[in-house]
Each structure stands twice: as structure tokens, then as C-alpha cells.
Write a protein that holds these residues in place. Sequence first.
Motif, PDB file in Angstrom:
ATOM      1  N   VAL A 269     -27.488 -23.750  35.673  1.00  0.00           N
ATOM      2  CA  VAL A 269     -27.051 -22.612  36.493  1.00  0.00           C
ATOM      3  C   VAL A 269     -26.278 -21.604  35.639  1.00  0.00           C
ATOM      4  O   VAL A 269     -26.514 -20.394  35.725  1.00  0.00           O
ATOM      5  N   GLN A 270     -25.372 -22.116  34.808  1.00  0.00           N
ATOM      6  CA  GLN A 270     -24.587 -21.224  33.947  1.00  0.00           C
ATOM      7  C   GLN A 270     -25.488 -20.393  33.036  1.00  0.00           C
ATOM      8  O   GLN A 270     -25.249 -19.202  32.827  1.00  0.00           O
ATOM      9  N   ARG A 271     -26.512 -21.028  32.512  1.00  0.00           N
ATOM     10  CA  ARG A 271     -27.385 -20.330  31.570  1.00  0.00           C
ATOM     11  C   ARG A 271     -28.174 -19.215  32.249  1.00  0.00           C
ATOM     12  O   ARG A 271     -28.291 -18.114  31.717  1.00  0.00           O
ATOM     13  N   PHE A 272     -28.706 -19.507  33.432  1.00  0.00           N
ATOM     14  CA  PHE A 272     -29.477 -18.468  34.114  1.00  0.00           C
ATOM     15  C   PHE A 272     -28.570 -17.351  34.640  1.00  0.00           C
ATOM     16  O   PHE A 272     -28.973 -16.188  34.664  1.00  0.00           O
ATOM     17  N   LYS A 273     -27.354 -17.685  35.028  1.00  0.00           N
ATOM     18  CA  LYS A 273     -26.396 -16.645  35.412  1.00  0.00           C
ATOM     19  C   LYS A 273     -26.059 -15.766  34.213  1.00  0.00           C
ATOM     20  O   LYS A 273     -25.942 -14.542  34.336  1.00  0.00           O
ATOM     21  N   ALA A 274     -25.898 -16.408  33.067  1.00  0.00           N
ATOM     22  CA  ALA A 274     -25.573 -15.655  31.859  1.00  0.00           C
ATOM     23  C   ALA A 274     -26.699 -14.711  31.469  1.00  0.00           C
ATOM     24  O   ALA A 274     -26.460 -13.614  30.957  1.00  0.00           O
ATOM     25  N   LEU A 275     -27.931 -15.133  31.727  1.00  0.00           N
ATOM     26  CA  LEU A 275     -29.083 -14.319  31.363  1.00  0.00           C
ATOM     27  C   LEU A 275     -29.327 -13.163  32.339  1.00  0.00           C
ATOM     28  O   LEU A 275     -30.031 -12.206  32.003  1.00  0.00           O
ATOM     29  N   ARG A 280     -25.745  -8.745  28.435  1.00  0.00           N
ATOM     30  CA  ARG A 280     -25.766 -10.057  27.773  1.00  0.00           C
ATOM     31  C   ARG A 280     -27.123 -10.326  27.131  1.00  0.00           C
ATOM     32  O   ARG A 280     -27.207 -10.969  26.076  1.00  0.00           O
ATOM     33  N   LEU A 281     -28.191  -9.838  27.739  1.00  0.00           N
ATOM     34  CA  LEU A 281     -29.507  -9.965  27.111  1.00  0.00           C
ATOM     35  C   LEU A 281     -29.556  -9.163  25.810  1.00  0.00           C
ATOM     36  O   LEU A 281     -30.152  -9.604  24.810  1.00  0.00           O
ATOM     37  N   LYS A 282     -28.931  -7.992  25.800  1.00  0.00           N
ATOM     38  CA  LYS A 282     -28.869  -7.187  24.570  1.00  0.00           C
ATOM     39  C   LYS A 282     -28.106  -7.948  23.480  1.00  0.00           C
ATOM     40  O   LYS A 282     -28.503  -7.952  22.312  1.00  0.00           O
ATOM     41  N   ILE A 283     -27.011  -8.578  23.886  1.00  0.00           N
ATOM     42  CA  ILE A 283     -26.215  -9.346  22.920  1.00  0.00           C
ATOM     43  C   ILE A 283     -27.037 -10.481  22.329  1.00  0.00           C
ATOM     44  O   ILE A 283     -27.003 -10.727  21.114  1.00  0.00           O
ATOM     45  N   LEU A 284     -27.803 -11.165  23.177  1.00  0.00           N
ATOM     46  CA  LEU A 284     -28.661 -12.247  22.679  1.00  0.00           C
ATOM     47  C   LEU A 284     -29.687 -11.713  21.689  1.00  0.00           C
ATOM     48  O   LEU A 284     -29.956 -12.342  20.656  1.00  0.00           O
ATOM     49  N   LYS A 285     -30.260 -10.571  21.997  1.00  0.00           N
ATOM     50  CA  LYS A 285     -31.249  -9.953  21.099  1.00  0.00           C
ATOM     51  C   LYS A 285     -30.605  -9.613  19.752  1.00  0.00           C
ATOM     52  O   LYS A 285     -31.185  -9.861  18.691  1.00  0.00           O
ATOM     53  N   MET A 286     -29.393  -9.091  19.802  1.00  0.00           N
ATOM     54  CA  MET A 286     -28.705  -8.717  18.572  1.00  0.00           C
ATOM     55  C   MET A 286     -28.295  -9.943  17.752  1.00  0.00           C
ATOM     56  O   MET A 286     -28.409  -9.957  16.524  1.00  0.00           O
ATOM     57  N   THR A 287     -27.852 -10.987  18.415  1.00  0.00           N
ATOM     58  CA  THR A 287     -27.434 -12.195  17.692  1.00  0.00           C
ATOM     59  C   THR A 287     -28.629 -13.017  17.223  1.00  0.00           C
ATOM     60  O   THR A 287     -28.482 -13.879  16.353  1.00  0.00           O
ATOM     61  N   LYS A 288     -29.786 -12.756  17.784  1.00  0.00           N
ATOM     62  CA  LYS A 288     -30.997 -13.440  17.342  1.00  0.00           C
ATOM     63  C   LYS A 288     -31.371 -13.001  15.929  1.00  0.00           C
ATOM     64  O   LYS A 288     -31.839 -13.798  15.107  1.00  0.00           O
ATOM     65  N   GLU A 289     -31.173 -11.751  15.646  1.00  0.00           N
ATOM     66  CA  GLU A 289     -31.570 -11.208  14.348  1.00  0.00           C
ATOM     67  C   GLU A 289     -30.578 -11.569  13.252  1.00  0.00           C
ATOM     68  O   GLU A 289     -30.955 -11.958  12.152  1.00  0.00           O
ATOM     69  N   ASN A 290     -29.288 -11.462  13.551  1.00  0.00           N
ATOM     70  CA  ASN A 290     -28.242 -11.772  12.571  1.00  0.00           C
ATOM     71  C   ASN A 290     -26.954 -12.128  13.309  1.00  0.00           C
ATOM     72  O   ASN A 290     -26.760 -11.725  14.453  1.00  0.00           O
ATOM     73  N   ASN A 291     -26.077 -12.876  12.643  1.00  0.00           N
ATOM     74  CA  ASN A 291     -24.738 -13.064  13.185  1.00  0.00           C
ATOM     75  C   ASN A 291     -24.028 -11.711  13.196  1.00  0.00           C
ATOM     76  O   ASN A 291     -24.134 -10.941  12.244  1.00  0.00           O
ATOM     77  N   VAL A 292     -23.339 -11.440  14.288  1.00  0.00           N
ATOM     78  CA  VAL A 292     -22.650 -10.148  14.407  1.00  0.00           C
ATOM     79  C   VAL A 292     -21.207 -10.369  14.849  1.00  0.00           C
ATOM     80  O   VAL A 292     -20.897 -11.331  15.557  1.00  0.00           O
ATOM     81  N   THR A 293     -20.344  -9.471  14.434  1.00  0.00           N
ATOM     82  CA  THR A 293     -18.937  -9.567  14.802  1.00  0.00           C
ATOM     83  C   THR A 293     -18.690  -8.873  16.129  1.00  0.00           C
ATOM     84  O   THR A 293     -19.529  -8.091  16.609  1.00  0.00           O
ATOM     85  N   LEU A 312     -19.320 -12.176  25.958  1.00  0.00           N
ATOM     86  CA  LEU A 312     -19.442 -13.250  24.958  1.00  0.00           C
ATOM     87  C   LEU A 312     -18.891 -14.569  25.503  1.00  0.00           C
ATOM     88  O   LEU A 312     -19.436 -15.640  25.242  1.00  0.00           O
ATOM     89  N   LYS A 313     -17.810 -14.480  26.254  1.00  0.00           N
ATOM     90  CA  LYS A 313     -17.201 -15.678  26.844  1.00  0.00           C
ATOM     91  C   LYS A 313     -18.196 -16.368  27.778  1.00  0.00           C
ATOM     92  O   LYS A 313     -18.329 -17.606  27.785  1.00  0.00           O
ATOM     93  N   ILE A 314     -18.908 -15.584  28.571  1.00  0.00           N
ATOM     94  CA  ILE A 314     -19.909 -16.140  29.495  1.00  0.00           C
ATOM     95  C   ILE A 314     -21.060 -16.779  28.723  1.00  0.00           C
ATOM     96  O   ILE A 314     -21.525 -17.870  29.048  1.00  0.00           O
ATOM     97  N   LEU A 315     -21.510 -16.119  27.678  1.00  0.00           N
ATOM     98  CA  LEU A 315     -22.613 -16.650  26.857  1.00  0.00           C
ATOM     99  C   LEU A 315     -22.188 -17.910  26.115  1.00  0.00           C
ATOM    100  O   LEU A 315     -22.976 -18.849  25.971  1.00  0.00           O
ATOM    101  N   LYS A 316     -20.951 -17.953  25.638  1.00  0.00           N
ATOM    102  CA  LYS A 316     -20.446 -19.143  24.955  1.00  0.00           C
ATOM    103  C   LYS A 316     -20.298 -20.301  25.933  1.00  0.00           C
ATOM    104  O   LYS A 316     -20.611 -21.440  25.606  1.00  0.00           O
TER     105      LYS A 316
END
Length: 348
Positions: A269-275, A280-293, A312-316
Amino acid sequence: MDLLTTGINRKREKYTVEIKSSLLWESALGIAAITNKELISTLDLSEKDQGLIDQSLTKDMKEHLEYVQTNNTWKTLLQILHQKDFEDLVSFNKYVKGLSSKELKGVAIPFLGKDAEVFRNKLLNGSAEALKELQYITKDHTFLSTYLEFIYKVPIETLKTHLIAVMSGWFKAIIEPHKEKLESILLRDKTLKEKMLDNFEPDQFVEWATDGVQYAPEPSVHKVLLIPHYIYRPWNVEADLEGVKVFYYAVANESITEEGKFVPNKLLVQRFKALADETRLKILKMTKENNVTLQELTIELELGKTTVHHHLKILKSARLVSQSSNGYGIVDKAIESLPTELKLYLES
């Protein structure tokens, strides 16, 4: 899910997974939970439930629980339960009665690594110097140093009488009145986990089953043993046996009632809520390519740091993103396992 560590860290390798459950495990873990005063307020047990437990215990039983709290003899109970698959409380008590002093102390002392075995054997032969060596090895552990001294010094008949009394007293007062309910919960959870065991890689399965514990292989560890519990929720408890890593894990929400088959896993449930959010989807796309600060995400998304940090807190929390010294990165395994987790939930 939170994790209590009671073992020694080791390096990594491949492993298989096994699941066991019984009311005796539930009894020993209940004793461990109720005597852990630092964590008792964090248990899923309500104050009312804790009060009912207290009312169910005799004066003698409460004294034995104080002894557990002082000397961590819950660890001894768990160590004994790992020796064989006991059929019932009677067979457990018979086994304890039949152990010699050296045998019981040998069972009570946990595996501390190959390098510690020589000192362990010397301690069992009465070496005070070996005790000091083992205490030095475990000096950073929360209780093992004092526990080892207790096992070394305690008269064997005193220990036997205590172990039988506290296990029997707890089982009769707390387990037996709810035996059918507890057996059903543990069996449902074990069955649910076993159905899904072949659908994941071992490390993915352990993370899913324990609601978030990430455990990669270690050298000399060939098996992970998972043991479900109800009373110690929401905590997972970790321990070591020779060649085996043990997780006494909290049963899933969906295992608590028969209607639970319609209750999705909390992490799913947490994962689908996060998505379900564009940022948050943009953040996932950005972190997929490289680690970002955090700063890089803030600039790229044109949002304030507080807002980005919230996402980020929700995704973590959903274990979709992890944080390291290099910034934030996507957890590929979590993303890859999502379709499987959803499919298994819908078909279970």
C-alpha cells in the motif's frame, strides 16, 4: 518494520529461506517482549491488553519475569527452542530437565562466530579467562556480556527451575486462553509466506516477509530462518545460529483475521501511494539515472527544500528510494518486484 539486533555481524554469501512457527516460539517471544521495558510502550499491544496480561499473571510468575528482565533468560528459551522441533510444552520441559549442566549452558550461549568457539568451549569447562575473552568480543552488544557472565555463574538447577516455570506459567496464562486464535494467526502467516517463497529471490523475499529488513548474504550463512510472532509486533528480532541467520518477524496485518486475505500488505500500500504522485514519479526517474542530492532535486524540480524532503521521506518509507553519502538513489529491486507483489496479493 523495525529491527532488534541480537546477533553478530558477518560478511556476505548466498542463502536459502525456511519458515517455522509454533506456540512455543510465540510464548518465548511474548516473554521477551513483555520484559523489554524500553520497548513495551511501542508494542502494538494496547494498554488494555497489557493490563489484562498483568492481571492474568500470578505473583510467582511476575517474580520469574523480573528474573528474565534482569538476566535476559528469554534468550536461553529461544536458544533451547532451536535445538529441536518440540511438539508441546511437555516435551519442552522434559528436554530441559534432561540436560546436564554443561549441555544446558552450551545451548544457552549463542553462536558468536567461528573465532569465538575456542573460548566458548573453554568457558563450558569452567574457564574464567574464557569468560573475559568472550565479554571483550561482545563488549559493544547491548546485553550479551552480562548474559554470558550470568550463564557462567548460575547454578544449573536454579536455571532449569526458572526456565520451566516461566515458560509454563506464560504458556498457561497467556497462550492457552487464546490458543486457537494464535495458532490460526501464525499458520495463516506461515502459509501466506510459503506460497510466495518461490516468487522472489531470497533477499527480496526476506525484505518482503519482514516488511522491510534488507539482508544480503554473508559468508558461512547458508540459511535464513523466519519465525512469525504476534505479541512482539511491530518489531522484528534478529539472532545468529551457526550457519543460520534468524529473524523472528512480526506477522502481517492480513494474517490477523480470516478476512485478512482481502487486506493488502502494508508495504505494498505504501509503495502504490508513493507512486500516485507526479512529483514523486519525477524523483524516481531522476534517481534512476544517477544518485542526486537534495539540492539538485530542489533545483531541477523548482520546488522548496521542505517540499522535496517531504516527497523523499514518503519514497524512503516505501523503500523505493535509499539515501547514501552520494545522495538519493532508486531501489531497483523494489520497483522490479512491484508487479509480482501485486499479482500475488490479487491471487492469494
